[in-house]
Motif scaffolding. Structure first.
Motif, PDB file in Angstrom:
ATOM      1  N   LYS A 289       0.841  -1.305  -0.062  1.00 34.49           N
ATOM      2  CA  LYS A 289      -0.054  -0.057  -0.043  1.00 34.49           C
ATOM      3  C   LYS A 289       0.887   1.164   0.083  1.00 34.49           C
ATOM      4  O   LYS A 289       0.561   2.022  -0.756  1.00 34.49           O
ATOM      5  N   GLN A 290       1.979   1.200   0.830  1.00 32.30           N
ATOM      6  CA  GLN A 290       2.754   2.387   0.735  1.00 32.30           C
ATOM      7  C   GLN A 290       3.518   2.700  -0.476  1.00 32.30           C
ATOM      8  O   GLN A 290       3.655   3.838  -1.120  1.00 32.30           O
ATOM      9  N   GLN A 291       3.686   1.655  -1.417  1.00 30.92           N
ATOM     10  CA  GLN A 291       4.503   1.798  -2.729  1.00 30.92           C
ATOM     11  C   GLN A 291       3.407   2.132  -3.684  1.00 30.92           C
ATOM     12  O   GLN A 291       3.798   3.039  -4.446  1.00 30.92           O
ATOM     13  N   GLN A 292       2.017   1.816  -3.607  1.00 32.84           N
ATOM     14  CA  GLN A 292       1.174   2.438  -4.370  1.00 32.84           C
ATOM     15  C   GLN A 292       0.891   3.940  -4.050  1.00 32.84           C
ATOM     16  O   GLN A 292       0.621   4.837  -5.092  1.00 32.84           O
ATOM     17  N   ALA A 293       0.936   4.151  -2.757  1.00 33.58           N
ATOM     18  CA  ALA A 293       0.587   5.710  -2.250  1.00 33.58           C
ATOM     19  C   ALA A 293       1.980   6.610  -2.817  1.00 33.58           C
ATOM     20  O   ALA A 293       1.642   7.725  -3.165  1.00 33.58           O
TER      21      ALA A 293
ATOM     22  N   GLY B 256      -3.177   3.086 -11.232  1.00 31.44           N
ATOM     23  CA  GLY B 256      -4.781   2.860 -11.949  1.00 31.44           C
ATOM     24  C   GLY B 256      -4.477   3.195 -13.480  1.00 31.44           C
ATOM     25  O   GLY B 256      -5.398   3.499 -14.112  1.00 31.44           O
ATOM     26  N   ASP B 257      -3.288   3.512 -13.982  1.00 29.96           N
ATOM     27  CA  ASP B 257      -2.913   3.978 -15.356  1.00 29.96           C
ATOM     28  C   ASP B 257      -3.436   2.864 -16.129  1.00 29.96           C
ATOM     29  O   ASP B 257      -2.834   1.615 -16.172  1.00 29.96           O
ATOM     30  N   LYS B 258      -4.441   3.029 -16.947  1.00 31.27           N
ATOM     31  CA  LYS B 258      -4.704   1.827 -18.070  1.00 31.27           C
ATOM     32  C   LYS B 258      -4.826   2.408 -19.276  1.00 31.27           C
ATOM     33  O   LYS B 258      -5.887   3.077 -19.822  1.00 31.27           O
ATOM     34  N   ARG B 259      -3.607   2.315 -19.876  1.00 28.72           N
ATOM     35  CA  ARG B 259      -3.517   2.845 -21.252  1.00 28.72           C
ATOM     36  C   ARG B 259      -3.075   1.596 -22.248  1.00 28.72           C
ATOM     37  O   ARG B 259      -2.414   0.808 -21.752  1.00 28.72           O
ATOM     38  N   ASP B 260      -3.252   1.586 -23.516  1.00 30.02           N
ATOM     39  CA  ASP B 260      -3.008   0.504 -24.437  1.00 30.02           C
ATOM     40  C   ASP B 260      -1.634   0.909 -25.022  1.00 30.02           C
ATOM     41  O   ASP B 260      -0.976   1.829 -24.631  1.00 30.02           O
ATOM     42  N   SER B 261      -1.376  -0.139 -25.692  1.00 24.78           N
ATOM     43  CA  SER B 261       0.111   0.215 -26.622  1.00 24.78           C
ATOM     44  C   SER B 261       0.282   1.181 -27.379  1.00 24.78           C
ATOM     45  O   SER B 261       1.469   1.949 -27.697  1.00 24.78           O
TER      46      SER B 261
ATOM     47  N   GLU C 148      -5.284   9.395 -16.312  1.00 25.23           N
ATOM     48  CA  GLU C 148      -4.746  10.089 -15.122  1.00 25.23           C
ATOM     49  C   GLU C 148      -5.557   9.970 -14.225  1.00 25.23           C
ATOM     50  O   GLU C 148      -6.505  10.642 -13.647  1.00 25.23           O
ATOM     51  N   PRO C 149      -5.202   8.754 -13.105  1.00 24.70           N
ATOM     52  CA  PRO C 149      -5.842   8.545 -11.843  1.00 24.70           C
ATOM     53  C   PRO C 149      -6.183   9.862 -10.989  1.00 24.70           C
ATOM     54  O   PRO C 149      -7.179   9.881 -10.215  1.00 24.70           O
ATOM     55  N   ALA C 150      -4.999  10.688 -11.011  1.00 25.59           N
ATOM     56  CA  ALA C 150      -5.144  11.804 -10.078  1.00 25.59           C
ATOM     57  C   ALA C 150      -6.491  12.334 -10.269  1.00 25.59           C
ATOM     58  O   ALA C 150      -6.981  13.502  -9.322  1.00 25.59           O
TER      59      ALA C 150
ATOM     60  N   THR D 102     -11.053  15.453  -8.919  1.00 28.80           N
ATOM     61  CA  THR D 102     -11.483  16.559  -9.436  1.00 28.80           C
ATOM     62  C   THR D 102     -13.021  16.239  -9.854  1.00 28.80           C
ATOM     63  O   THR D 102     -13.776  16.933  -9.669  1.00 28.80           O
ATOM     64  N   LEU D 103     -13.016  15.165 -10.732  1.00 27.63           N
ATOM     65  CA  LEU D 103     -14.259  14.780 -11.455  1.00 27.63           C
ATOM     66  C   LEU D 103     -15.422  14.058 -10.405  1.00 27.63           C
ATOM     67  O   LEU D 103     -16.497  14.422 -10.645  1.00 27.63           O
ATOM     68  N   LYS D 104     -15.023  13.540  -9.438  1.00 26.49           N
ATOM     69  CA  LYS D 104     -16.253  12.908  -8.663  1.00 26.49           C
ATOM     70  C   LYS D 104     -16.803  13.794  -8.062  1.00 26.49           C
ATOM     71  O   LYS D 104     -18.255  13.419  -7.923  1.00 26.49           O
ATOM     72  N   PRO D 105     -16.523  14.683  -7.352  1.00 28.35           N
ATOM     73  CA  PRO D 105     -17.492  15.677  -6.735  1.00 28.35           C
ATOM     74  C   PRO D 105     -18.534  16.296  -7.685  1.00 28.35           C
ATOM     75  O   PRO D 105     -19.356  17.101  -7.252  1.00 28.35           O
TER      76      PRO D 105
END
Length: 162
Positions: A18-22, A29-34, A123-125, A129-132
């Motif tokens: 969890k610390q490494q992910q943080a 959560g980066d989900k990009r194709d080739s 861009e998971p960050a 911004t978008l959720k609220p």
């Protein structure tokens, strides 16, 4: 005793992970194709939009046509751009969309939902911004079904006293 040791080891490895992910959230959560594109599906009413975003000049293509041609009304084009403007990414991504089902209003909502989800996949960050703003929530409202004994969902036949 041996079970407690295994438990503490397992717990410590989970905490380290969890610390490494943080520390590095960009790869979490980066989900990009080739080709460097992010994909997402958006839905609204009966419409389903498949959305791909990639870095570019801000061109939005819907079903092979430019957004101004496909969505002629300015209100619908404004709906498309809302997530990009909220995330301060307007003009930074090219958006390619295939949308089908429903009418133009439902399709615009589906594209908006798809763009929002694709931005988060790219861009998971941006999720913060978008959720609220409600961009990541699928609008559950749909047409109410017609009931038997009635001409529409709620409308009754005209009452006749005699």
């Amino acid at each position: 005793m041996a079970e407690e040791n295994k438990f503490t080891e397992l717990k410590s490895t989970l905490i380290k992970a969890k610390q490494q992910q943080a520390e590095d959230p960009s790869k979490a959560g980066d989900k990009r194709d080739s080709k460097g594109r992010a994909y997402a599906t958006g839905r609204r009413k009966e419409s389903v939009a498949r959305v791909w975003i990639k870095p570019g000049t801000g061109k939005i293509t819907v079903n092979g046509r430019d957004e101004t041609v496909y969505f002629a009304r300015p209100v619908l084009r404004m709906i498309l751009r809302q997530p990009l403007i909220a995330a301060n990414r307007d003009g930074q991504f090219d958006v390619i969309v295939t949308v089908n089902g429903g009418g133009l209003s439902g399709q615009a909502g589906a594209v908006r939902h798809g763009i929002s989800r694709a931005l988060v996949n790219y861009e998971p960050a941006l999720r913060v911004t978008l959720k609220p703003g409600g961009f990541l929530t699928r609008d559950p409202r749909a047409v109410e079904r017609k009931k038997y004994g009635r001409p529409k969902a709620r409308r009754s036949f005209q009452f006749s006293k005699r």
